[in-house]
Design a protein around this motif. Structure first.
Motif, PDB file in Angstrom:
ATOM      1  N   ASP A  67      43.998  36.980  34.287  1.00 52.13           N
ATOM      2  CA  ASP A  67      42.992  36.572  35.275  1.00 52.13           C
ATOM      3  C   ASP A  67      42.100  37.717  35.728  1.00 52.13           C
ATOM      4  O   ASP A  67      41.763  37.831  36.904  1.00 52.13           O
ATOM      5  CB  ASP A  67      43.669  35.917  36.485  1.00 52.13           C
ATOM      6  CG  ASP A  67      44.087  34.484  36.193  1.00 52.13           C
ATOM      7  OD1 ASP A  67      43.450  33.848  35.333  1.00 52.13           O
ATOM      8  OD2 ASP A  67      45.056  34.017  36.813  1.00 52.13           O
ATOM      9  N   TYR A  68      41.724  38.572  34.797  1.00 54.98           N
ATOM     10  CA  TYR A  68      40.817  39.688  35.061  1.00 54.98           C
ATOM     11  C   TYR A  68      41.374  40.687  36.063  1.00 54.98           C
ATOM     12  O   TYR A  68      40.641  41.507  36.620  1.00 54.98           O
ATOM     13  CB  TYR A  68      39.447  39.188  35.542  1.00 54.98           C
ATOM     14  CG  TYR A  68      38.671  38.426  34.495  1.00 54.98           C
ATOM     15  CD1 TYR A  68      37.977  39.102  33.505  1.00 54.98           C
ATOM     16  CD2 TYR A  68      38.648  37.025  34.490  1.00 54.98           C
ATOM     17  CE1 TYR A  68      37.255  38.410  32.535  1.00 54.98           C
ATOM     18  CE2 TYR A  68      37.935  36.329  33.519  1.00 54.98           C
ATOM     19  CZ  TYR A  68      37.231  37.026  32.545  1.00 54.98           C
ATOM     20  OH  TYR A  68      36.526  36.342  31.581  1.00 54.98           O
ATOM     21  N   ALA A  69      42.668  40.655  36.307  1.00 59.73           N
ATOM     22  CA  ALA A  69      43.260  41.612  37.239  1.00 59.73           C
ATOM     23  C   ALA A  69      43.226  43.017  36.654  1.00 59.73           C
ATOM     24  O   ALA A  69      43.374  43.220  35.451  1.00 59.73           O
ATOM     25  CB  ALA A  69      44.704  41.224  37.549  1.00 59.73           C
ATOM     26  N   GLU A  70      43.012  43.994  37.523  1.00 56.82           N
ATOM     27  CA  GLU A  70      43.128  45.399  37.146  1.00 56.82           C
ATOM     28  C   GLU A  70      44.603  45.756  37.171  1.00 56.82           C
ATOM     29  O   GLU A  70      45.347  45.350  38.068  1.00 56.82           O
ATOM     30  CB  GLU A  70      42.363  46.265  38.139  1.00 56.82           C
ATOM     31  CG  GLU A  70      42.381  47.740  37.836  1.00 56.82           C
ATOM     32  CD  GLU A  70      41.423  48.138  36.732  1.00 56.82           C
ATOM     33  OE1 GLU A  70      41.571  49.258  36.212  1.00 56.82           O
ATOM     34  OE2 GLU A  70      40.537  47.324  36.392  1.00 56.82           O
ATOM     35  N   LYS A  71      45.061  46.538  36.183  1.00 57.27           N
ATOM     36  CA  LYS A  71      46.477  46.879  36.114  1.00 57.27           C
ATOM     37  C   LYS A  71      46.660  48.394  36.086  1.00 57.27           C
ATOM     38  O   LYS A  71      45.870  49.117  35.482  1.00 57.27           O
ATOM     39  CB  LYS A  71      47.115  46.274  34.861  1.00 57.27           C
ATOM     40  CG  LYS A  71      47.014  44.755  34.804  1.00 57.27           C
ATOM     41  CD  LYS A  71      47.564  44.208  33.512  1.00 57.27           C
ATOM     42  CE  LYS A  71      47.296  42.715  33.375  1.00 57.27           C
ATOM     43  NZ  LYS A  71      47.789  42.181  32.094  1.00 57.27           N
ATOM     44  N   GLU A 153      39.684  36.331  45.447  1.00 57.52           N
ATOM     45  CA  GLU A 153      38.292  36.177  45.060  1.00 57.52           C
ATOM     46  C   GLU A 153      37.856  37.444  44.339  1.00 57.52           C
ATOM     47  O   GLU A 153      38.173  38.546  44.773  1.00 57.52           O
ATOM     48  CB  GLU A 153      37.419  35.928  46.293  1.00 57.52           C
ATOM     49  CG  GLU A 153      37.780  34.648  47.044  1.00 57.52           C
ATOM     50  CD  GLU A 153      36.993  34.485  48.342  1.00 57.52           C
ATOM     51  OE1 GLU A 153      36.222  35.426  48.665  1.00 57.52           O
ATOM     52  OE2 GLU A 153      37.146  33.456  48.996  1.00 57.52           O
ATOM     53  N   PHE A 154      37.131  37.279  43.248  1.00 54.87           N
ATOM     54  CA  PHE A 154      36.709  38.440  42.478  1.00 54.87           C
ATOM     55  C   PHE A 154      35.501  38.068  41.628  1.00 54.87           C
ATOM     56  O   PHE A 154      35.149  36.888  41.487  1.00 54.87           O
ATOM     57  CB  PHE A 154      37.841  38.934  41.578  1.00 54.87           C
ATOM     58  CG  PHE A 154      38.293  37.926  40.544  1.00 54.87           C
ATOM     59  CD1 PHE A 154      37.774  37.932  39.256  1.00 54.87           C
ATOM     60  CD2 PHE A 154      39.250  36.971  40.871  1.00 54.87           C
ATOM     61  CE1 PHE A 154      38.182  37.000  38.312  1.00 54.87           C
ATOM     62  CE2 PHE A 154      39.677  36.039  39.927  1.00 54.87           C
ATOM     63  CZ  PHE A 154      39.137  36.048  38.648  1.00 54.87           C
ATOM     64  N   ALA A 155      34.883  39.074  41.049  1.00 54.83           N
ATOM     65  CA  ALA A 155      33.747  38.865  40.160  1.00 54.83           C
ATOM     66  C   ALA A 155      34.147  39.185  38.738  1.00 54.83           C
ATOM     67  O   ALA A 155      34.777  40.212  38.466  1.00 54.83           O
ATOM     68  CB  ALA A 155      32.572  39.736  40.581  1.00 54.83           C
ATOM     69  N   LYS A 156      33.807  38.302  37.805  1.00 61.15           N
ATOM     70  CA  LYS A 156      34.058  38.539  36.389  1.00 61.15           C
ATOM     71  C   LYS A 156      33.092  39.609  35.876  1.00 61.15           C
ATOM     72  O   LYS A 156      32.133  39.980  36.570  1.00 61.15           O
ATOM     73  CB  LYS A 156      33.868  37.231  35.612  1.00 61.15           C
ATOM     74  CG  LYS A 156      34.920  36.180  35.944  1.00 61.15           C
ATOM     75  CD  LYS A 156      34.521  34.799  35.458  1.00 61.15           C
ATOM     76  CE  LYS A 156      34.244  34.730  33.987  1.00 61.15           C
ATOM     77  NZ  LYS A 156      33.961  33.343  33.538  1.00 61.15           N
ATOM     78  N   ALA A 320      40.022  31.053  32.148  1.00 62.71           N
ATOM     79  CA  ALA A 320      39.922  31.409  30.737  1.00 62.71           C
ATOM     80  C   ALA A 320      39.334  32.804  30.588  1.00 62.71           C
ATOM     81  O   ALA A 320      38.552  33.261  31.430  1.00 62.71           O
ATOM     82  CB  ALA A 320      39.059  30.396  29.995  1.00 62.71           C
ATOM     83  N   HIS A 321      39.726  33.467  29.525  1.00 65.79           N
ATOM     84  CA  HIS A 321      39.195  34.803  29.234  1.00 65.79           C
ATOM     85  C   HIS A 321      37.979  34.643  28.334  1.00 65.79           C
ATOM     86  O   HIS A 321      38.086  34.601  27.108  1.00 65.79           O
ATOM     87  CB  HIS A 321      40.271  35.651  28.558  1.00 65.79           C
ATOM     88  CG  HIS A 321      39.882  37.082  28.404  1.00 65.79           C
ATOM     89  ND1 HIS A 321      40.542  37.953  27.563  1.00 65.79           N
ATOM     90  CD2 HIS A 321      38.886  37.802  28.987  1.00 65.79           C
ATOM     91  CE1 HIS A 321      39.983  39.145  27.647  1.00 65.79           C
ATOM     92  NE2 HIS A 321      38.976  39.073  28.489  1.00 65.79           N
ATOM     93  N   ASP A 322      36.805  34.575  28.938  1.00 65.81           N
ATOM     94  CA  ASP A 322      35.585  34.278  28.185  1.00 65.81           C
ATOM     95  C   ASP A 322      35.348  35.272  27.057  1.00 65.81           C
ATOM     96  O   ASP A 322      34.968  34.890  25.941  1.00 65.81           O
ATOM     97  CB  ASP A 322      34.378  34.281  29.126  1.00 65.81           C
ATOM     98  CG  ASP A 322      34.442  33.175  30.162  1.00 65.81           C
ATOM     99  OD1 ASP A 322      35.203  32.204  29.950  1.00 65.81           O
ATOM    100  OD2 ASP A 322      33.734  33.275  31.180  1.00 65.81           O
TER     101      ASP A 322
END
Length: 338
Positions: A67-71, A153-156, A320-322
């Protein structure tokens, strides 16, 4: 709703004496008890964004999409111990080691808000995976064996703003993705998929390992066209995002689809292969991958879906991972029809 605030500053989790880093607790790692608070391990010294200098940071060339999370990834090795590298490139860790991975999102100012930290502990009886969720004030993270949900909430990357119900996995879900046969094992640290922010980080990491028998070079990076051919980048993506379950010893072995390093024939990749079991997960399409036709490929259909029972991977995403989908669509388009 949990707001994406500034990076945690919180209360100190461990105490430093005369400027020396606080000790990481080998006893907590080895214990049969599961600590209720993450601070019991000593992995962080003053909040989620302040890891102990005794941890070795590392990155992955192609990371698992979440989900676009930073790791943020770290390795802990007991004093005097080293890791080794198996012939297949997988890192082997001694008992007492720990893998630590934090997940978060950047706020509008660019600061990182850590939501959860997952630990993988190598105990005498095997590996144990535990999820910890950080308190809102950043003072500590609490063990959540049953998982948790957080509104984020975040921005892709393209600037599109999303609001999702972020899922922290429960203990059994951690086990599902990390299982090889009946054993829980690390899946991320593979030599040819490792990356380092700078030369100093790489030297520190290599110093604690025995890489003398490592023969594999670094593989293609999924989002870098200059790192390898389109197919190599697509297969690297599938290995990381699907191969932990889709392998002969994984939970999805009955599918006949294998995206780990053991298989590279067309049928095992799904090219021209009909699904083992039909159903709504097929989208009424005939083949897992129909050469030249991503819009008719079950793989793409399931990657684009977020509906339970259809979405693949099943866990770890609410969107989804566009960019990943676009990569695999381009690869499928390049496969000639037989």
């Amino acid at each position: 709703m949990r707001l994406l605030l500034a990076a945690f500053v919180g209360l100190a989790l461990t105490v430093s004496v005369k400027g020396k880093p606080a000790e990481i607790s080998d006893a907590a790692i080895a214990s049969a008890e599961n600590p209720a608070l993450l601070s019991a391990f000593g992995f962080f010294e003053s909040g989620a964004n302040h890891p102990s200098p005794k941890l070795l940071p590392y990155e992955l060339r192609t990371p698992l999409f979440s989900d676009y999370a930073e790791k943020q990834r770290f390795l802990y090795l007991p004093k005097g111990q080293v890791y080794t590298v198996a012939p297949d490139g997988r890192l082997q860790f001694p008992v007492g080691s720990a893998l630590i991975k934090s997940f978060g999102y950047h706020d509008a100012s660019g600061k990182l808000n850590i939501i959860e930290t997952r630990v993988l502990l190598h105990k005498a009886q095997g590996w144990l995976a535990l999820p910890y969720v950080w308190r809102a004030d950043g003072s500590d993270a609490e063990l959540k064996l049953g998982g948790a949900r957080e509104r984020v909430e975040f921005a892709k990357p393209d600037g599109t703003k999303l609001s999702i119900s972020y899922a922290v996995p429960n203990k059994n879900q951690c086990k599902q993705c990390h299982s090889t046969k009946t054993n829980v094992m690390p899946v991320g640290p593979v030599w040819h998929n490792l990356s380092f922010a700078d030369a100093k980080m790489r030297r520190a990491f290599e110093k604690r390992g025995d890489i003398s028998k490592t023969v594999r070079s670094f593989e293609a990076k999924w989002d870098d066209p200059n790192s390898g051919a389109l197919e190599a980048r697509a297969l690297a993506y599938l290995r990381v995002n699907c191969g932990h379950c889709h392998k002969p010893t994984g939970s999805a072995s009955n599918s006949g689809l294998f995206y780990d390093d053991h298989e590279r024939n067309s049928a095992a990749l799904g090219i021209g292969k009909r699904p083992v079991a039909a159903g709504r997960g097929s989208g009424n399409f005939e083949f897992v991958i129909e050469p030249g036709r991503p819009e008719r490929s079950i793989l793409i259909y399931r990657m684009k879906s977020t509906e339970p029972g259809i979405a693949m991977p099943e866990l770890g995403r609410a969107t989804a991972h566009d960019e990943g989908v676009a990569l695999l669509e381009a690869w499928i388009k390049s496969i000639p029809a037989s």
